[in-house]
Structure formats: C-alpha cells, structure tokens
Design a protein around this motif. Structure first.
Motif, short mmCIF file in Angstrom:
data_model
loop_
_atom_site.label_atom_id
_atom_site.label_comp_id
_atom_site.label_asym_id
_atom_site.label_seq_id
_atom_site.Cartn_x
_atom_site.Cartn_y
_atom_site.Cartn_z
N UNK A 267 9.41 6.29 13.61
CA UNK A 267 10.04 5.42 12.61
C UNK A 267 9.04 4.68 11.73
N UNK A 268 7.88 4.35 12.27
CA UNK A 268 6.87 3.65 11.47
C UNK A 268 6.41 4.52 10.30
N UNK A 269 6.20 5.81 10.55
CA UNK A 269 5.71 6.70 9.50
C UNK A 269 6.80 7.04 8.48
N UNK A 270 8.04 6.77 8.80
CA UNK A 270 9.12 6.96 7.83
C UNK A 270 9.31 5.71 6.97
N UNK A 271 9.29 4.54 7.61
CA UNK A 271 9.61 3.29 6.91
C UNK A 271 8.43 2.75 6.11
N UNK A 272 7.23 2.80 6.69
CA UNK A 272 6.07 2.14 6.07
C UNK A 272 5.75 2.67 4.67
N UNK A 273 5.73 3.99 4.41
CA UNK A 273 5.44 4.44 3.04
C UNK A 273 6.41 3.89 2.01
N UNK B 152 6.93 10.47 4.93
CA UNK B 152 5.64 11.08 5.24
C UNK B 152 5.66 11.82 6.56
N UNK B 153 6.55 11.38 7.49
CA UNK B 153 6.57 12.00 8.82
C UNK B 153 7.03 13.44 8.75
N UNK B 154 7.81 13.77 7.70
CA UNK B 154 8.32 15.12 7.59
C UNK B 154 7.42 15.98 6.72
N UNK C 290 7.93 0.95 2.15
CA UNK C 290 7.59 -0.46 1.95
C UNK C 290 6.32 -0.60 1.13
N UNK C 291 5.29 0.19 1.46
CA UNK C 291 4.01 0.10 0.75
C UNK C 291 4.17 0.44 -0.72
N UNK C 292 5.08 1.36 -1.04
CA UNK C 292 5.27 1.75 -2.43
C UNK C 292 5.82 0.62 -3.28
N UNK D 82 -1.63 -2.55 -4.15
CA UNK D 82 -2.58 -1.96 -3.20
C UNK D 82 -3.28 -3.03 -2.36
N UNK D 83 -3.53 -4.20 -2.92
CA UNK D 83 -4.22 -5.26 -2.19
C UNK D 83 -3.37 -5.81 -1.04
N UNK D 84 -2.05 -5.64 -1.13
CA UNK D 84 -1.15 -6.13 -0.08
C UNK D 84 -0.67 -5.01 0.85
N UNK D 85 -1.17 -3.81 0.66
CA UNK D 85 -0.66 -2.66 1.42
C UNK D 85 -0.89 -2.82 2.92
N UNK D 86 -2.12 -3.20 3.30
CA UNK D 86 -2.43 -3.33 4.73
C UNK D 86 -1.60 -4.43 5.38
N UNK D 87 -1.49 -5.56 4.69
CA UNK D 87 -0.68 -6.66 5.23
C UNK D 87 0.78 -6.24 5.38
N UNK D 88 1.29 -5.52 4.38
CA UNK D 88 2.68 -5.06 4.44
C UNK D 88 2.88 -4.11 5.61
#
Length: 426
Positions: A293-299, A4-6, A301-303, A307-313
């Motif tokens: 790095x957060x904006x590269x890794x987090x999407x 997402x960062x790119x 992981x969330x995928x 959806x209910x666990x997305x924020x926790x993840x």
C-alpha cells in the motif's frame, strides 16, 4: 497517476539465480504469517476430512487467480480497482499483525513467573492481565514506524531472511510437539456444520497472505518472465505446509484446538520461545506487507507537493498508515474474528472474485472459450458467496457479548482441572 507498485520494473545488478532466490524468500515469508497458526482451528471448523480437501482446493484456486491477476494487471482500466483492493487487504494484514504481536508480548510478559522448565500440557488458569493489550500495541508502534521507513525491497530481503529463520525455528518446534502422541483421530468429526465452515473459509482465504505481493515481486525481478517458476514452486511448498500443520494440529489437540496453535503448546521456556520467534518473524513481515500500500499511495501524495517536501511527505504518509493499522487493531482486538472478517471481505475479493472478472473484461473481446468463461463465472460466484456469508458470520460473532475467557484469540485462558482434556466452562 499509475501506481508504481504495478508499473515499476527492476534493472538491478543481481544475477538471475540470486534474484530468483530472493523473490522466493519474499513469497514464502509473505504467505507464512499469523493465518498459518490458525489453520488447526480452521480444520476444526471444517472437519477432519472436509478441511484438508477444502484447503487444497482453495489453494489451487488462489494460485490460479494469482496468475490471472498478473496477466491482467497491466491493463490500465483495471489498475485502480486492483490497487484499491491491495491497499485494503494489506493494511488489514498489518492490523492483524499488531494484534498478534501485542497479544503474544502480553502473554510472555505476564506468564513469565508461571513458566517452568518442565514441558507439560497446560492446565493452569492464566491470571487477569496486568496491562491492557493496547499498551503493548502502543509499545510496538514507534518500532514499526522506524521499520517501515526502509523502502528498498533488496534491503527488506535481509529482514525477510531473518524472519524466515525465526519462523522456521518456531515451525520446527511446533511440528516436533504435535507429531508426538497423536490421539486416535477416529473420534473427530469428518465434517463440521455449515456455520463454522464459513469461518473456515474466511480463515483459509486469509492464510494466503501473499496475494497482494505477487505484482510487486514480479516487477522487482530482473527477468519477470521467470516469476511463474517461483510462484508455482513457492505456493506448492506453502500449500503442503498449510495442510500438514492444520491437519496434524487438529488431530493432536482435537476439540481443545485454540485459535492459535501456539496456545496449545506447554507453558515452558522451550515453547514460550516459539511465540517469541514467531513474533519476531511477524514483526519483519509487517514491513513486507506494508510495502504494497505504501508504494501505491506515496507516489500520488508526492505528486501533489514540491520536490523539497517530498521526503517529509513520504515519511508522514508511512507514519500515518502505521498509526492507522494500530488504531484499527486497538478498536477490534479480536484476532480470530478479524482474521475471518479480513479474509472474507478483502482477501476473497482480491483472491477469488476480482481476478476472474478481470480476465472476462480484459480478454472477452479476444474470443474467450466457453470453458474459460464458465470457469471464471463459477470462481467469482464461489468467492462472492464466501465473501457474503463469511462476512455475515464473522460480524455476527463479533457483536456477540464478549466471553473474557476467550476474548483474545491468542490469549487463551486454561482452567485448572484434574484432566487437561476438560474444556473451560462456558
């Protein structure tokens, strides 16, 4: 999944001038970090003549490679290579920020009873630390975890502004001191040995800490095509600041130049505030460097979760990454060598090696000119040589027995003597 960062674009409601100013603030703050304070020592490692010209050349090459990186980043085949280097480089910066802030907190706390209102050159022996520097790292850990929970760059721009104000104040005090009573520089060597120049190379490359942020900053602009103006203006100001601080600092302190220029300042309350202000600036800058790095890794992981666990993840990943940078800092609390190592390995790869290679891979089928091809090959070879030899020199010094008088690069121990110009015993 495309990072997402790119790929992200911004359609925010900011007017163009406000967005340009916001992006310029981010660019300046991302490049004015811990590496800046090490530039006087970098000049000492290169020489009074070779240092400024080498820093100017590295700055020009870095900006040129930033432009190449921006032009090539949208090609799918290279996105993952760039993303991997961004993760390594930016987390390396964050680890160094941990060391810098913890070391300065340690000094301010344990020198408080030695600090006076009279600003005289340091020539006292700093006592053995009462609390280990790692204690201060752990003290910072929960604060930084809370800080990185802020995800929006528009919100982070507020902290970036605060960081710029704190950094500007500390820079003003540093320049106010180093321009007074500069000794005759004719006794300083114009050129240093090639071994110390390798350490200079790693430090100089590391100092350009905003390489990893240019992709994100461009994508966050309402009109990304205007980013070139912001990039050239901001980097021109940054390069001028780097050369002035590095050269004047080395001329002022000469052979006694320390790994961080703040350590050469008098031990009085006025100049102790420089450490405090700069540490505050670095604290807020941590969130900016962490954003990449957060904006590269987090999407990614969330995928993999519902959806209910997305924020926790997401919060778990952010917490884990901060803890990772803290552990890295705890394992190697040697700021000067870590700066050179990160600069030589990941920063040189991202700043000088990968961009010209990406340009060759991306645009070679479109009949590139021979001059462009030769230019890209030369820049990559230069970056590769600096990476290999700079890494070797940094690792060699890292495995040497620790001299506790200089173990922490920001924890300089001044020995009492009749003259402040006498170096500490070896």
């Amino acid at each position: 999944m495309i990072p997402r960062i790119i790929m992200s674009t911004s359609s925010g409601s900011y007017h163009t001038p406000e967005r340009i100013v916001q992006t310029l603030i981010h660019l300046l703050k991302c490049n004015i970090g811990t590496g800046l304070l090490g530039l006087p020592l970098a000049m000492k490692n290169a020489g009074l003549l070779v240092g400024p010209f080498s820093l100017l050349a590295i700055g020009i090459l870095t900006v040129h490679c930033m432009v190449i990186l921006l032009n090539c980043a949208h090609h799918l085949s290279q996105r993952y290579t760039v993303s991997f280097l961004l993760i390594i480089t930016q987390l390396g910066f964050c680890s160094i920020y941990f060391i810098f802030m913890a070391d300065n907190l340690q000094q301010m706390a344990e020198e408080a009873h030695l600090t006076s209102n009279t600003c005289q050159p340091r020539k006292i022996l700093v006592p053995t630390p009462i609390l280990d520097i790692r204690f201060y790292m752990l003290l910072l850990l929960p604060l930084l975890i809370l800080l990185v929970f802020i995800q929006n760059l528009r919100v982070l721009s507020i902290f970036s502004t605060l960081a710029n104000i704190a950094t500007l104040g500390s820079m003003a005090l540093i320049f106010e001191y180093i321009v007074q009573g500069i000794p005759d520089p004719r006794n300083l060597p114009l050129m240093a040995s090639w071994k110390t120049f390798l350490v200079f190379f790693g430090t100089a490359i590391f100092t350009f800490e905003g390489v990893g942020m240019v992709l994100s900053l461009k994508n966050q602009m309402k009109h990304p095509q205007q980013f070139s103006f912001v990039l050239y203006l901001g980097m021109s100001l940054i390069i001028i600041l780097y050369i002035c601080l590095g050269t004047l600092g080395y001329m002022k302190f000469g052979s006694n130049t320390q790994a961080s220029i703040t350590l050469n300042l008098p031990n009085c309350w006025l100049y102790q505030s420089v450490k405090l202000m700069y540490s505050i600036g670095i604290f807020f800058t941590y969130a900016l460097q962490f954003h990449v790095p957060a904006e590269i890794i987090i999407p990614v992981v969330i995928s993999q979760v519902s959806e209910s666990w997305a924020l926790f993840a997401e919060l778990s990943v952010r917490t884990a990454l901060v803890c990772l940078t803290c552990v890295s800092a705890i394992l190697i609390p040697r700021l000067d060598l870590v700066i050179s190592l990160v600069g030589s390995v990941s920063s040189s790869a991202l700043a000088l090696i990968i961009p010209p290679l990406l340009e060759l891979i991306t645009f070679y089928p479109e009949d590139m000119s021979c001059v462009t091809i030769a230019k890209d090959i030369m820049i990559s070879i230069l970056g590769l040589l600096g990476c290999v030899f700079g890494t070797y020199q940094a690792l060699y010094e890292l495995i040497q027995p620790i001299n506790h008088s200089i173990a922490n690069s920001t924890g300089v121990y001044f020995y009492a003597s009749s003259s402040p110009l006498l170096p500490p015993p070896m």
